[in-house]
Scaffold this active site. Structure first.
Site, PDB file in Angstrom:
ATOM      1  N   HIS A  20      -2.136  -2.609  -9.650  1.00  0.00           N
ATOM      2  CA  HIS A  20      -3.134  -2.017  -8.753  1.00  0.00           C
ATOM      3  C   HIS A  20      -4.352  -2.918  -8.735  1.00  0.00           C
ATOM      4  O   HIS A  20      -4.714  -3.501  -9.752  1.00  0.00           O
ATOM      5  CB  HIS A  20      -3.515  -0.611  -9.237  1.00  0.00           C
ATOM      6  CG  HIS A  20      -4.206   0.182  -8.190  1.00  0.00           C
ATOM      7  ND1 HIS A  20      -5.558   0.087  -7.951  1.00  0.00           N
ATOM      8  CD2 HIS A  20      -3.709   1.067  -7.275  1.00  0.00           C
ATOM      9  CE1 HIS A  20      -5.863   0.881  -6.948  1.00  0.00           C
ATOM     10  NE2 HIS A  20      -4.760   1.480  -6.508  1.00  0.00           N
ATOM     11  N   HIS A  60       0.876  -1.201   0.000  1.00  0.00           N
ATOM     12  CA  HIS A  60       0.000   0.000   0.000  1.00  0.00           C
ATOM     13  C   HIS A  60       0.900   1.234   0.000  1.00  0.00           C
ATOM     14  O   HIS A  60       1.727   1.393  -0.881  1.00  0.00           O
ATOM     15  CB  HIS A  60      -0.910  -0.103   1.235  1.00  0.00           C
ATOM     16  CG  HIS A  60      -2.047   0.870   1.311  1.00  0.00           C
ATOM     17  ND1 HIS A  60      -2.403   1.715   0.293  1.00  0.00           N
ATOM     18  CD2 HIS A  60      -2.950   1.118   2.316  1.00  0.00           C
ATOM     19  CE1 HIS A  60      -3.455   2.441   0.658  1.00  0.00           C
ATOM     20  NE2 HIS A  60      -3.801   2.102   1.888  1.00  0.00           N
ATOM     21  N   ASP A  68       2.639   5.441  -7.012  1.00  0.00           N
ATOM     22  CA  ASP A  68       3.866   5.463  -6.222  1.00  0.00           C
ATOM     23  C   ASP A  68       5.131   5.215  -7.035  1.00  0.00           C
ATOM     24  O   ASP A  68       6.232   5.294  -6.494  1.00  0.00           O
ATOM     25  CB  ASP A  68       3.781   4.441  -5.082  1.00  0.00           C
ATOM     26  CG  ASP A  68       2.860   4.946  -3.987  1.00  0.00           C
ATOM     27  OD1 ASP A  68       2.807   6.176  -3.819  1.00  0.00           O
ATOM     28  OD2 ASP A  68       2.199   4.133  -3.335  1.00  0.00           O
TER      29      ASP A  68
HETATM   30  N1  CMC Z   1       5.286  -7.120  -9.909  1.00  0.00           N
HETATM   31  C1  CMC Z   1       5.211  -8.361 -10.432  1.00  0.00           C
HETATM   32  N2  CMC Z   1       4.082  -9.086 -10.512  1.00  0.00           N
HETATM   33  C2  CMC Z   1       2.970  -8.522 -10.046  1.00  0.00           C
HETATM   34  C3  CMC Z   1       2.951  -7.234  -9.478  1.00  0.00           C
HETATM   35  C4  CMC Z   1       4.167  -6.520  -9.428  1.00  0.00           C
HETATM   36  N3  CMC Z   1       4.229  -5.302  -8.911  1.00  0.00           N
HETATM   37  N4  CMC Z   1       1.708  -6.922  -9.068  1.00  0.00           N
HETATM   38  C5  CMC Z   1       0.951  -7.976  -9.367  1.00  0.00           C
HETATM   39  N5  CMC Z   1       1.702  -8.948  -9.959  1.00  0.00           N
HETATM   40  C6  CMC Z   1       1.226 -10.242 -10.490  1.00  0.00           C
HETATM   41  C7  CMC Z   1       0.951 -11.210  -9.371  1.00  0.00           C
HETATM   42  O1  CMC Z   1       2.090 -11.987  -9.097  1.00  0.00           O
HETATM   43  C8  CMC Z   1      -0.183 -12.021  -9.948  1.00  0.00           C
HETATM   44  O2  CMC Z   1       0.373 -12.922 -10.893  1.00  0.00           O
HETATM   45  P1  CMC Z   1      -0.309 -14.368 -11.140  1.00  0.00           P
HETATM   46  O3  CMC Z   1      -1.685 -14.088 -11.665  1.00  0.00           O
HETATM   47  O4  CMC Z   1       0.593 -15.053 -12.094  1.00  0.00           O
HETATM   48  O5  CMC Z   1      -0.337 -15.034  -9.781  1.00  0.00           O
HETATM   49  C9  CMC Z   1      -1.000 -10.990 -10.720  1.00  0.00           C
HETATM   50  O6  CMC Z   1      -0.041  -9.987 -11.115  1.00  0.00           O
HETATM   51  C10 CMC Z   1      -2.132 -10.353  -9.931  1.00  0.00           C
HETATM   52  O7  CMC Z   1      -1.570  -9.825  -8.726  1.00  0.00           O
HETATM   53  P2  CMC Z   1      -2.301  -9.785  -7.344  1.00  0.00           P
HETATM   54  O8  CMC Z   1      -1.280  -9.714  -6.266  1.00  0.00           O
HETATM   55  O9  CMC Z   1      -3.307 -10.891  -7.286  1.00  0.00           O
HETATM   56  O10 CMC Z   1      -3.084  -8.413  -7.470  1.00  0.00           O
HETATM   57  P3  CMC Z   1      -3.743  -7.611  -6.291  1.00  0.00           P
HETATM   58  O11 CMC Z   1      -4.821  -6.797  -6.887  1.00  0.00           O
HETATM   59  O12 CMC Z   1      -4.080  -8.523  -5.163  1.00  0.00           O
HETATM   60  O13 CMC Z   1      -2.536  -6.675  -5.772  1.00  0.00           O
HETATM   61  C11 CMC Z   1      -1.049  -4.855  -5.556  1.00  0.00           C
HETATM   62  C12 CMC Z   1      -2.414  -5.330  -6.095  1.00  0.00           C
HETATM   63  C13 CMC Z   1      -0.976  -3.326  -5.713  1.00  0.00           C
HETATM   64  C14 CMC Z   1      -0.935  -5.194  -4.075  1.00  0.00           C
HETATM   65  C15 CMC Z   1       0.084  -5.517  -6.364  1.00  0.00           C
HETATM   66  O14 CMC Z   1      -0.023  -5.167  -7.722  1.00  0.00           O
HETATM   67  C16 CMC Z   1       1.472  -5.195  -5.827  1.00  0.00           C
HETATM   68  O15 CMC Z   1       1.936  -5.858  -4.895  1.00  0.00           O
HETATM   69  N6  CMC Z   1       2.165  -4.157  -6.410  1.00  0.00           N
HETATM   70  C17 CMC Z   1       3.441  -3.736  -5.913  1.00  0.00           C
HETATM   71  C18 CMC Z   1       3.255  -2.837  -4.690  1.00  0.00           C
HETATM   72  C19 CMC Z   1       2.723  -1.470  -5.051  1.00  0.00           C
HETATM   73  O16 CMC Z   1       3.210  -0.809  -5.932  1.00  0.00           O
HETATM   74  N7  CMC Z   1       1.700  -1.013  -4.292  1.00  0.00           N
HETATM   75  C20 CMC Z   1       1.128   0.312  -4.431  1.00  0.00           C
HETATM   76  C21 CMC Z   1      -0.272   0.279  -4.902  1.00  0.00           C
HETATM   77  S1  CMC Z   1      -0.888   1.893  -5.412  1.00  0.00           S
HETATM   78  C22 CMC Z   1      -0.809   2.918  -4.011  1.00  0.00           C
HETATM   79  C23 CMC Z   1      -1.480   2.402  -2.808  1.00  0.00           C
HETATM   80  O17 CMC Z   1      -2.439   1.640  -2.851  1.00  0.00           O
HETATM   81  O18 CMC Z   1      -1.070   2.783  -1.714  1.00  0.00           O
END
Ligand code: CMC
Length: 391
Positions: A269, A228, A326
């Site tokens: 996201h 987050h 971010d």
């Molecule tokens: N790098 C590599 N792979 C990723 C990433 C990433 N940053 N984000 C998602 N994936 C992959 C994930 O491994 C999964 O792959 P598979 O379908 O093969 O298992 C797929 O994409 C879907 O990911 P998810 O984790 O199920 O998606 P989510 O909606 O639960 O998570 C998230 C969203 C923001 C937590 C995630 O994208 C992430 O961890 N991003 C990196 C951290 C980040 O930048 N966070 C800031 C978010 S915006 C500001 C805020 O909210 O504060």
């Protein structure tokens, strides 16, 4: 699961109705009270946007002045909190201090979550928005071992924050208007984002009728994590780790190898599956600020290379992963001289507006309905206790 729906991570659960922020994740739309965030960032100040988010309408000149004066009036924190800050270990993360100190405000203001008087909710909102920069700046000062600087109420919101962080009693300090303006734009973009993890946490804690400052402290705790608000700090640490453009491809290979557990921070996201409209604005702002401040940061080049490779990579395309807000915000913070461990507190200052607005909306809509999800039980079936001597 009987009558219940199993929805880990709440990917398809609407936890509340809200009239504050609208997001269309497929189209990359973000509206505060109906206004596109890009227009607000272009035409308004952060405090104007804060007023909008809290009250539903943009203020006229008089309303803005009254709001601005009220925020200025509430910037100080109780002198006793100096001792609280000083009780933290010298290397405590500023987010740890924020969580604790904001929670401690509940000991000064005995508000309840069942407060039906809108004027009391308004004072809470103004106090929280006014004091959070003072608390964030004090956390910075504690971390760097410098004396706390009192708020300067003749300064605007962001200039005051920069002054409290960077001024020292021994020397005059003039806030760079370019830096204050850049911070103001960043804060507008971070002010609210409907039911994100920290806002949902504030609502969940608040739903029990707890003291609202305690509910905001819960939100700060949720924001801290790297998935987050902690992502802005994680992005800069990642860029440091990669070090050079020549290492980008090797890093991307690691990201794509699921066993590594490494993610491209600042990408992806839960809601935006096209692009994050805030990222587009921040990217432009980043180039603008670095140029205006005459900063040539190799981190920006590295970030752009990472972005380019990721946007053209099948792994990221297939999963609809785009840069989020971010990805670039940390580079701007760094250009303003803000250290990496203060990035998430900066996010917290801006998001305080959203948190208090959501808390007020929930309490105002009343009666409070406690947030109490169910679970799918996966433990042992019922069994009898064997006394310890026979086990
Ligand atoms: N790098 C590599 N792979 C990723 C990433 C990433 N940053 N984000 C998602 N994936 C992959 C994930 O491994 C999964 O792959 P598979 O379908 O093969 O298992 C797929 O994409 C879907 O990911 P998810 O984790 O199920 O998606 P989510 O909606 O639960 O998570 C998230 C969203 C923001 C937590 C995630 O994208 C992430 O961890 N991003 C990196 C951290 C980040 O930048 N966070 C800031 C978010 S915006 C500001 C805020 O909210 O504060």
């Amino acid at each position: 699961t009987g009558a219940f729906t199993y929805d880990p991570g709440f990917t398809s659960t609407c936890s509340t109705k809200s009239a504050i922020t609208y997001i269309d994740g497929d189209e990359g739309v973000l509206l505060y009270r109906g206004y596109p965030v890009a227009q607000l960032a272009q035409h308004c100040s952060f405090l104007e946007v804060a007023y909008l988010i809290l009250n539903g309408e943009l203020p006229n000149k008089t309303a803005l002045e009254t709001f601005d004066q009220s925020i200025r009036r509430h910037t100080m924190i109780n002198e006793g909190l100096k001792s609280f800050f000083n009780g933290f270990h010298y290397d405590a993360h500023p987010m740890a201090m924020l969580t604790g100190v904001v929670g401690s405000l509940s000991g000064f203001y005995h508000d309840t979550g069942n407060n039906k008087d809108p004027r009391h909710r308004e004072i809470f909102a103004h106090r929280m928005i006014a004091k959070i920069p003072t608390i964030a700046a004090a956390a910075y000062k504690k971390y760097y071992g410098q004396p706390f600087m009192y708020p300067q109420n003749h300064l605007d919101y962001c200039s005051n924050l920069l002054h409290m962080m960077f001024a020292v009693p021994a020397e005059p300090y003039h806030v760079d208007p370019i830096a204050a303006k850049a911070l103001d734009v960043l804060f507008i973009l971070h002010a609210d984002h409907e039911q994100n993890a920290s806002t949902s946490t504030v609502r969940m804690a608040g739903s029990t009728g707890t003291n609202p400052y305690a509910a905001i402290s819960a939100g700060i705790a949720a924001l801290w994590g790297p998935a987050h608000g902690g992502a802005n700090e994680a992005v800069l640490n990642m860029l440091d780790e990669i070090g050079d453009v020549k290492n980008v491809q090797g890093f991307m290979d690691k990201v794509k190898d699921k066993q590594s557990g490494v993610r491209l921070m600042g990408f992806g996201h839960r809601v935006y599956k096209n692009f994050d409209p805030r990222a587009t604005i921040i990217r432009e702002e980043c180039h603008k600020v670095l140029k205006a401040l005459k900063i040539d940061d190799p981190k920006l080049e590295l970030a752009m290379k990472l972005e380019e490779i990721a946007l053209n990579d099948d792994y990221f395309k297939a999963r609809k992963l785009y840069p989020n807000v971010d990805f670039y915000s940390g580079i701007i913070y760094k250009a303003l001289g803000i250290p990496v461990n203060m990035f998430t507190p900066m996010f917290a200052v801006a998001r305080t507006v959203g948190w208090v607005a959501h808390w007020s909306e929930m309490v105002g809509d009343g009666p409070l309905k406690i947030a109490r999800p169910r679970q799918v039980y996966t433990g042992a079936a019922e069994r009898n206790v064997v006394p310890v001597a026979q086990r």
